[in-house]
Design a protein around this motif. Structure first.
Motif, PDB file in Angstrom:
ATOM      1  N   GLN A 141      44.104  33.722  35.919  1.00 22.91           N
ATOM      2  CA  GLN A 141      43.945  35.118  36.321  1.00 22.91           C
ATOM      3  C   GLN A 141      43.037  35.267  37.537  1.00 22.91           C
ATOM      4  O   GLN A 141      42.911  36.365  38.092  1.00 22.91           O
ATOM      5  CB  GLN A 141      43.389  35.943  35.154  1.00 22.91           C
ATOM      6  CG  GLN A 141      44.268  35.943  33.914  1.00 22.91           C
ATOM      7  CD  GLN A 141      45.680  36.401  34.199  1.00 22.91           C
ATOM      8  OE1 GLN A 141      45.892  37.455  34.782  1.00 22.91           O
ATOM      9  NE2 GLN A 141      46.671  35.602  33.796  1.00 22.91           N
ATOM     10  N   GLU A 158      41.424  33.599  41.442  1.00 24.96           N
ATOM     11  CA  GLU A 158      41.978  33.004  42.653  1.00 24.96           C
ATOM     12  C   GLU A 158      42.366  31.551  42.370  1.00 24.96           C
ATOM     13  O   GLU A 158      41.623  30.823  41.704  1.00 24.96           O
ATOM     14  CB  GLU A 158      40.945  33.054  43.785  1.00 24.96           C
ATOM     15  CG  GLU A 158      40.550  34.458  44.218  1.00 24.96           C
ATOM     16  CD  GLU A 158      41.626  35.165  45.035  1.00 24.96           C
ATOM     17  OE1 GLU A 158      42.750  34.636  45.137  1.00 24.96           O
ATOM     18  OE2 GLU A 158      41.342  36.260  45.557  1.00 24.96           O
ATOM     19  N   HIS A 161      38.770  49.294  35.527  1.00 24.80           N
ATOM     20  CA  HIS A 161      40.078  49.195  36.177  1.00 24.80           C
ATOM     21  C   HIS A 161      40.098  48.216  37.353  1.00 24.80           C
ATOM     22  O   HIS A 161      40.983  47.375  37.442  1.00 24.80           O
ATOM     23  CB  HIS A 161      40.533  50.580  36.632  1.00 24.80           C
ATOM     24  CG  HIS A 161      40.635  51.564  35.513  1.00 24.80           C
ATOM     25  ND1 HIS A 161      41.537  51.426  34.478  1.00 24.80           N
ATOM     26  CD2 HIS A 161      39.921  52.691  35.231  1.00 24.80           C
ATOM     27  CE1 HIS A 161      41.391  52.421  33.625  1.00 24.80           C
ATOM     28  NE2 HIS A 161      40.421  53.207  34.054  1.00 24.80           N
ATOM     29  N   GLU A 162      39.139  48.338  38.250  1.00 25.18           N
ATOM     30  CA  GLU A 162      39.191  47.513  39.454  1.00 25.18           C
ATOM     31  C   GLU A 162      37.831  46.956  39.870  1.00 25.18           C
ATOM     32  O   GLU A 162      37.681  46.507  41.002  1.00 25.18           O
ATOM     33  CB  GLU A 162      39.774  48.323  40.626  1.00 25.18           C
ATOM     34  CG  GLU A 162      41.229  48.720  40.433  1.00 25.18           C
ATOM     35  CD  GLU A 162      41.830  49.363  41.667  1.00 25.18           C
ATOM     36  OE1 GLU A 162      42.949  48.962  42.052  1.00 25.18           O
ATOM     37  OE2 GLU A 162      41.177  50.248  42.252  1.00 25.18           O
ATOM     38  N   HIS A 169      39.349  42.772  42.591  1.00 26.19           N
ATOM     39  CA  HIS A 169      40.688  42.223  42.803  1.00 26.19           C
ATOM     40  C   HIS A 169      40.669  40.793  43.337  1.00 26.19           C
ATOM     41  O   HIS A 169      39.769  40.382  44.051  1.00 26.19           O
ATOM     42  CB  HIS A 169      41.461  43.087  43.803  1.00 26.19           C
ATOM     43  CG  HIS A 169      42.092  44.296  43.200  1.00 26.19           C
ATOM     44  ND1 HIS A 169      43.156  44.234  42.336  1.00 26.19           N
ATOM     45  CD2 HIS A 169      41.797  45.618  43.329  1.00 26.19           C
ATOM     46  CE1 HIS A 169      43.514  45.450  41.969  1.00 26.19           C
ATOM     47  NE2 HIS A 169      42.700  46.322  42.550  1.00 26.19           N
ATOM     48  N   THR A 170      41.724  40.072  42.986  1.00 27.15           N
ATOM     49  CA  THR A 170      42.074  38.834  43.685  1.00 27.15           C
ATOM     50  C   THR A 170      43.044  39.203  44.803  1.00 27.15           C
ATOM     51  O   THR A 170      43.518  40.350  44.893  1.00 27.15           O
ATOM     52  CB  THR A 170      42.757  37.834  42.739  1.00 27.15           C
ATOM     53  OG1 THR A 170      43.986  38.421  42.258  1.00 27.15           O
ATOM     54  CG2 THR A 170      41.861  37.492  41.561  1.00 27.15           C
ATOM     55  N   LYS A 182      46.106  38.269  45.036  1.00 21.83           N
ATOM     56  CA  LYS A 182      47.383  38.605  44.407  1.00 21.83           C
ATOM     57  C   LYS A 182      47.353  39.976  43.748  1.00 21.83           C
ATOM     58  O   LYS A 182      48.269  40.792  43.949  1.00 21.83           O
ATOM     59  CB  LYS A 182      47.727  37.533  43.364  1.00 21.83           C
ATOM     60  CG  LYS A 182      49.030  37.794  42.614  1.00 21.83           C
ATOM     61  CD  LYS A 182      49.270  36.737  41.542  1.00 21.83           C
ATOM     62  CE  LYS A 182      50.528  37.055  40.740  1.00 21.83           C
ATOM     63  NZ  LYS A 182      50.744  36.082  39.640  1.00 21.83           N
ATOM     64  N   SER A 183      46.319  40.265  42.974  1.00 23.14           N
ATOM     65  CA  SER A 183      46.290  41.544  42.248  1.00 23.14           C
ATOM     66  C   SER A 183      46.143  42.729  43.196  1.00 23.14           C
ATOM     67  O   SER A 183      46.693  43.809  42.942  1.00 23.14           O
ATOM     68  CB  SER A 183      45.164  41.550  41.206  1.00 23.14           C
ATOM     69  OG  SER A 183      43.885  41.564  41.817  1.00 23.14           O
ATOM     70  N   ALA A 184      45.425  42.555  44.299  1.00 24.72           N
ATOM     71  CA  ALA A 184      45.292  43.639  45.280  1.00 24.72           C
ATOM     72  C   ALA A 184      46.627  43.942  45.929  1.00 24.72           C
ATOM     73  O   ALA A 184      47.008  45.103  46.127  1.00 24.72           O
ATOM     74  CB  ALA A 184      44.261  43.259  46.339  1.00 24.72           C
ATOM     75  N   ARG A 185      47.367  42.889  46.237  1.00 22.80           N
ATOM     76  CA  ARG A 185      48.694  43.060  46.834  1.00 22.80           C
ATOM     77  C   ARG A 185      49.627  43.759  45.847  1.00 22.80           C
ATOM     78  O   ARG A 185      50.371  44.684  46.213  1.00 22.80           O
ATOM     79  CB  ARG A 185      49.249  41.700  47.247  1.00 22.80           C
ATOM     80  CG  ARG A 185      50.574  41.766  48.001  1.00 22.80           C
ATOM     81  CD  ARG A 185      50.966  40.411  48.575  1.00 22.80           C
ATOM     82  NE  ARG A 185      51.097  39.378  47.550  1.00 22.80           N
ATOM     83  CZ  ARG A 185      50.280  38.344  47.408  1.00 22.80           C
ATOM     84  NH1 ARG A 185      49.248  38.190  48.223  1.00 22.80           N
ATOM     85  NH2 ARG A 185      50.486  37.446  46.464  1.00 22.80           N
ATOM     86  N   GLU A 186      49.574  43.325  44.569  1.00 21.69           N
ATOM     87  CA  GLU A 186      50.435  43.931  43.552  1.00 21.69           C
ATOM     88  C   GLU A 186      50.071  45.390  43.290  1.00 21.69           C
ATOM     89  O   GLU A 186      50.921  46.187  42.886  1.00 21.69           O
ATOM     90  CB  GLU A 186      50.339  43.122  42.255  1.00 21.69           C
ATOM     91  CG  GLU A 186      51.004  41.744  42.355  1.00 21.69           C
ATOM     92  CD  GLU A 186      50.776  40.894  41.114  1.00 21.69           C
ATOM     93  OE1 GLU A 186      49.882  41.251  40.313  1.00 21.69           O
ATOM     94  OE2 GLU A 186      51.494  39.882  40.957  1.00 21.69           O
ATOM     95  N   ALA A 187      48.802  45.748  43.529  1.00 19.19           N
ATOM     96  CA  ALA A 187      48.358  47.131  43.340  1.00 19.19           C
ATOM     97  C   ALA A 187      48.729  48.020  44.522  1.00 19.19           C
ATOM     98  O   ALA A 187      48.485  49.231  44.483  1.00 19.19           O
ATOM     99  CB  ALA A 187      46.849  47.166  43.116  1.00 19.19           C
TER     100      ALA A 187
END
Length: 472
Positions: free
Chosen positions: A212, A214, A353-354, A371-372, A374-379
């Protein structure tokens, strides 16, 4: 059967439940705190404190061994019994008298026993002697019962009497050979500790380590575990486990066979809601309890949940954060006072949440907030990623010879604020609070240039990250 009324009933007297109760009492409410095991809960006796007590001596030894001058003075190995004895002291020898004293001193009524809902705002507690007490809440009931380890459906695993998080953190002796199934925080922390004790450790991970976070975090932790002498098997499925006498045999799907003295399962958690009687109030036993940001359970105006059982962020510090919000909002609502429930208000847990900080106490440590990439991009954010080798910072070279570390900063390009930071390296947990303030406070990058890091400290990584990003 005794019946008693309170303004608030809290189920679970771990660190999270204690905080709900304390804040509510400070808000003028009467509170009953129900606990079936030890007051202080998982964190005090089987998780945060004992696990870090097991890890710290090895970390301190290796830190000295990596600084010339100190290295020459370090001539022995860890005294494992001394480590275990120190761990015992941090767990108060599994005696909760000190915690009970604190609860009573805070004006909270402690009720020993197992609680089950018997109707709306009503809980029946079965005490250690088998007697029952019915508790009725005037305003609210809060569930803070935590979570239990998941034992995966692997042939023979349950019959092999595996250790879970409790057993591995409270072990009275160190096995010569240890197999750990899992790749999360518990798995890699305990692999680090036991490899440091001299155990022959094998970690079997179905996918990647710390998946989960980086990717470089897991990669660096795996490298360090292997340097400690552990075997780490990635992308490997465990197919069968058997125990014969004192030997556990583990078979993998790709044909490997590993023998050990004990096996640890660290493959996730499940909510401790299966024996709470929540079916009597329209909920399904065994389910997570979904809440709004004031920690009020969806569909109720009197039922709250905090900590692991909500599945928001399974971290003690985050659960205590939720608990403070919940205790305060329950008191406010009970007293008819205004509720501050806008984002970042007094009575909400917006950071869940973030902006969740967390540390994995491996060697190197992994410390992250938000965020990582990946998660920032997905958000849906428009981001830029900035990486820097912490070992190139002057303070890091002073801290440790051959310092290895990496930092990553995720920037929201539209607002020019930081969405997330990840540090990997020796003692990087010391860097985390500054990152947390930057993320929670949404501090603009141009203002961060004026937060000057002292030289020569590892905190100079902040300047290097900003320089790499570029000054406006």
């Amino acid at each position: 059967m005794e019946t008693t009324d309170y303004d608030l009933i809290v189920l679970g007297a771990g660190a999270v439940g204690e905080n709900v109760a304390d804040r509510a009492v400070q808000g003028g409410l009467t509170v009953a705190l129900v606990e079936s095991e030890l007051v202080g809960g998982e964190c005090s006796y089987w998780a945060c404190m004992p696990s870090k007590a097991l890890l710290r001596p090895g970390q301190a030894l290796r830190a000295a061994q990596n600084v010339a001058g100190a290295a020459q003075a370090v001539t022995g190995k860890l005294d494992v019994q001394a480590v275990l004895d120190r761990r015992n002291s941090f767990a108060s020898n599994w005696d909760d008298a000190g915690q009970v004293e604190w609860v009573e001193g805070a004006g909270i009524t402690l009720v020993r026993g197992h609680a089950r809902f018997s109707g709306p705002k009503q809980v029946t507690v079965t005490g250690p002697d088998g007697g029952t007490t019915v508790l009725t809440a005037r305003h609210a009931v809060t569930v803070a019962t935590g979570s239990d380890p998941v034992i995966p459906d692997i042939e023979g695993l349950a019959e092999a009497n595996p250790w879970a998080s409790r057993e591995v953190t409270s072990a009275k002796s160190v096995p010569d050979r240890l197999v750990i199934i899992g790749g999360g925080t518990v798995a890699v922390e305990m692999a680090t500790a036991y490899a440091g004790f001299g155990s022959e450790v094998t970690v079997i991970v179905r996918g990647k380590v710390l998946s989960q976070l980086e990717p470089f975090a897991g990669e660096m932790v795996v490298e360090s575990l292997r340097e400690l002498g552990a075997t780490v098997l990635l992308d490997t499925t465990t197919s069968k486990v058997t125990r014969s006498g004192d030997t556990v045999t583990v078979e993998t799907a790709d044909g490997k066979t590993i023998e050990a003295d004990e096996i640890v399962v660290a493959t996730g958690r499940k909510p401790r809601t299966d024996d709470l009687g929540i079916d009597t109030i329209g909920l399904k036993p065994g389910d997570w309890l979904t809440t709004d940001d004031t920690m009020l359970v969806e569909g109720f105006d009197w039922l709250y949940a905090v900590g692991d059982v909500t599945h928001r962020a399974l971290l003690t510090h985050q659960g205590k954060y939720q608990a403070r919000a919940a205790g305060d909002v329950i008191a406010a609502r009970a007293n008819g006072k205004p509720v501050s429930d806008k984002p970042w208000g007094t009575h909400v847990s917006t950071a869940d949440h973030e902006a969740v900080p967390q540390v994995t106490f491996t060697d190197p440590e992994v410390a992250s907030i938000g965020h990582t990439e990946k998660s920032a991009r997905e958000a849906g954010y428009t981001t830029r990623t900035v990486d820097y080798d912490i070992g190139n910072v002057a303070g890091a070279s002073v801290r440790q010879d051959g310092y290895k570390g990496k930092a990553r900063m995720i920037v929201d390009e539209n607002r020019k604020v930081i969405l997330g930071v990840t540090f990997v390296g020796p003692e990087v947990s010391d860097l985390l609070q500054a990152a947390t303030v930057a993320v929670v406070g949404e501090v603009p990058l141009d203002r961060l240039w004026h937060a000057v890091p002292a030289y020569p400290t590892v905190n100079e990584i902040w300047l290097r990250l900003l320089e790499t990003y570029g000054r406006p």
